[in-house]
Scaffold this active site. Sequence first.
Site, short mmCIF file in Angstrom:
data_model
loop_
_atom_site.label_atom_id
_atom_site.label_comp_id
_atom_site.label_asym_id
_atom_site.label_seq_id
_atom_site.Cartn_x
_atom_site.Cartn_y
_atom_site.Cartn_z
N HIS A 147 0.82 -1.21 0.00
CA HIS A 147 0.00 0.00 0.00
C HIS A 147 0.85 1.26 0.00
O HIS A 147 1.96 1.29 0.57
CB HIS A 147 -0.88 0.05 1.25
CG HIS A 147 -2.12 -0.78 1.16
ND1 HIS A 147 -3.04 -0.67 0.14
CD2 HIS A 147 -2.60 -1.76 1.98
CE1 HIS A 147 -4.03 -1.52 0.33
NE2 HIS A 147 -3.79 -2.20 1.45
N CYS A 247 0.72 2.05 -5.35
CA CYS A 247 -0.14 3.03 -6.03
C CYS A 247 0.59 4.35 -6.20
O CYS A 247 1.41 4.75 -5.37
CB CYS A 247 -1.43 3.24 -5.24
SG CYS A 247 -2.52 1.81 -5.20
#
Length: 264
Positions: A147, A247
């Site tokens: 993440h 991301c």
Amino acid sequence: MNKIKKILIAFSLVLLVFSLAGAADYFLEDYQARKHLEDLAKQPEDSPTGSDAGGGATAPPLSDEKAEEDEPVMLPKFQELYRRNPDIIGWLKIEDTVIDYPVMQNPQDGEYYLSHDFDKKESKHGLPFLDVHCQIDDGDILLIHGHYIKSGMMFADLMKYKEERFYQEHPTFQFSTLYETADYEIVAVILSKVYRKADEVFKYYQVEKVGTPAEFDSYIQNVKQLALYDTGVTARYGDKLVVLSTCEYSTENGRLAVIACKRQ
């Protein structure tokens, strides 16, 4: 003060209370996650093994083909962690970042560690995990997801590699499997995205499609073309790659990936 103003003030106060409560929950979870990971990183290497600890850690078989060979010796620093959670497959560390984390893979659910911590409790931070199409002992490319957390946790520090100067000061990182510790030289840092299945473009995350020498060479050529800067490092078929992916929000479904080659 009329009735409408009183209602608006009361409504604003309620919103403020909920916002503060939400922020408090976020910071508390962030603190707990940091503390949990710091405790894991401090796991002593001389943890008791054998009968004194209720039985030593049993090394998982490398593969069906290798099962008949002598079992490898698990590194001491992983033995207690493996007893605690056998989903651990390695450890990733990058100097001058907060990235000092276990790397996981759940055999039943490929995305389990998107939302669970080391003790399998639900967590928005999750943990870095090996892609479902990869096996730690088999294949030329290991794709590790993590993440991007706004507070700077998980793989947020990979964004530092957007700057060539940071790369020049940190051209390698360390990735350990349960059985060996190795340094990896960075081949390329790229910006990409998650494409639609029908899009006929290079997809760095489709590592399962890289098997032959020609496919491997094509993979390297493509990441080199997308590279933010030239590292001067390349890889050849037979080399072991680690791809760190997270991301990146400059585009919809954006991704940043750091591709590195195991140092010989």
